[in-house]
Design a protein around this motif. Sequence first.
Motif, PDB file in Angstrom:
ATOM      1  N   ARG A   1      62.452 -18.118 -51.945  1.00 44.30           N
ATOM      2  CA  ARG A   1      63.841 -19.267 -52.221  1.00 44.30           C
ATOM      3  C   ARG A   1      64.933 -18.514 -51.246  1.00 44.30           C
ATOM      4  O   ARG A   1      65.138 -16.810 -51.775  1.00 44.30           O
ATOM      5  CB  ARG A   1      63.394 -19.396 -52.971  1.00 44.30           C
ATOM      6  CG  ARG A   1      62.598 -20.208 -53.475  1.00 44.30           C
ATOM      7  CD  ARG A   1      61.800 -20.134 -55.399  1.00 44.30           C
ATOM      8  NE  ARG A   1      61.716 -19.292 -56.511  1.00 44.30           N
ATOM      9  CZ  ARG A   1      62.234 -19.195 -57.173  1.00 44.30           C
ATOM     10  NH1 ARG A   1      62.497 -20.092 -58.403  1.00 44.30           N
ATOM     11  NH2 ARG A   1      62.061 -17.672 -57.796  1.00 44.30           N
TER      12      ARG A   1
ATOM     13  N   THR B   1      68.670 -19.915 -51.361  1.00 45.02           N
ATOM     14  CA  THR B   1      70.208 -20.457 -51.899  1.00 45.02           C
ATOM     15  C   THR B   1      71.560 -20.051 -51.027  1.00 45.02           C
ATOM     16  O   THR B   1      71.666 -18.893 -50.824  1.00 45.02           O
ATOM     17  CB  THR B   1      70.689 -20.018 -53.066  1.00 45.02           C
ATOM     18  OG1 THR B   1      70.056 -20.473 -54.022  1.00 45.02           O
ATOM     19  CG2 THR B   1      71.828 -21.270 -53.780  1.00 45.02           C
TER      20      THR B   1
ATOM     21  N   GLU C   1      68.852 -24.858 -52.930  1.00 44.82           N
ATOM     22  CA  GLU C   1      67.807 -23.453 -52.721  1.00 44.82           C
ATOM     23  C   GLU C   1      67.101 -24.120 -52.635  1.00 44.82           C
ATOM     24  O   GLU C   1      66.788 -25.230 -52.083  1.00 44.82           O
ATOM     25  CB  GLU C   1      66.885 -23.483 -54.789  1.00 44.82           C
ATOM     26  CG  GLU C   1      66.016 -22.833 -54.507  1.00 44.82           C
ATOM     27  CD  GLU C   1      65.208 -22.644 -55.392  1.00 44.82           C
ATOM     28  OE1 GLU C   1      65.810 -21.277 -56.264  1.00 44.82           O
ATOM     29  OE2 GLU C   1      64.587 -23.084 -55.975  1.00 44.82           O
TER      30      GLU C   1
END
Length: 342
Positions: free
Chosen positions: A57, A59, A64
């Motif tokens: 993940r 951002t 995100e």
Amino acid sequence: MLTELAARARARLDPAHWDFFAGGAGDERTLRANEEAFQRLRLLPRVLRATGPRDLRTTLFGTELSAPLLVAPTAFHRLAHPDGELATARGAAAAGTVLVVSMAATTPVEDIAAAGGPLWFQLYPQPDLEFTAAVVRRAERAGCRALVVTVDSPVFGRRERDRRNGFTDLPAGLVCEHLRDGTGRVRDIVMDADLGWERIDWLRGVTGLPIVLKGLLHPADALLAVEHGVSAVLVSNHGGRQLDGAVATVDALPAVVKAVGGQVPVLLDGGIRCGADILAALALGAGAVLVGRPVLWGLAAAGADGVRQVLDLLREDLDRALALAGARRPADLTGDLVAARC
């Protein structure tokens, strides 16, 4: 898998439309160089790092993403599939990432936004400042979360495939939807050879959206971009479609990263074809990468499902590459993992 999708896409597309998507400028040296530069890189993985499950993940500007992988802006998606940018948006949303909507999209940004998923908007600044501001406001109203300003196109690159095919106009019923003015007339995109840094300053006064400057290769320009208050820089040579002979993007990346010095994120597009390519770009300092042509292959081959397949495949391949390189997260990657060029 990507080569299979490319073959399926080519079989389904009008040859002139395939050439529009696949081709580059001039003799296509830079087009080839983008992929070849990644193929020359050699990785030096670490072992016994106990990575466990990886976490990809990332951002960007408060959004995100499932991985540091976005969909690059590309034009005319309805040439590839009847659902065009709607299908691309659905595929990107299903894969958990951002679609950068092209100013030359064949579907209005309002409709693309309704398909779901986070969007950024790509802009060619036009000499008509009032019209440019109207396009920016339209992207803002549609919910786009960043403005990607393309600055490597003072003129069009010479695209020999399009010249040979006589590809100069879209088929009947298709237009660049973001070039409609207040009367409904569809304008031509103007490549502005007078574009300068003052226009970036002007754009910062027009919009509160983060501005990503797309098309930088020279480290001095990257440093100027930071000085002019942009939020990120995108190392790009327009997929080899502008100045033929320009340096491959991954070769330009380290000097740009050094010049920026961590003040803003550095992104990269051009030549990404597998997870190891993404890993190398991240290790060399990119915060994320964007893919263009592979997404179009998936779109032409299987619509929204094909787009999702491409993005899922690249994300899964990156996950595998991280494990094999001894890293758990993209942030763990360091330049010493890229050992040499052959």
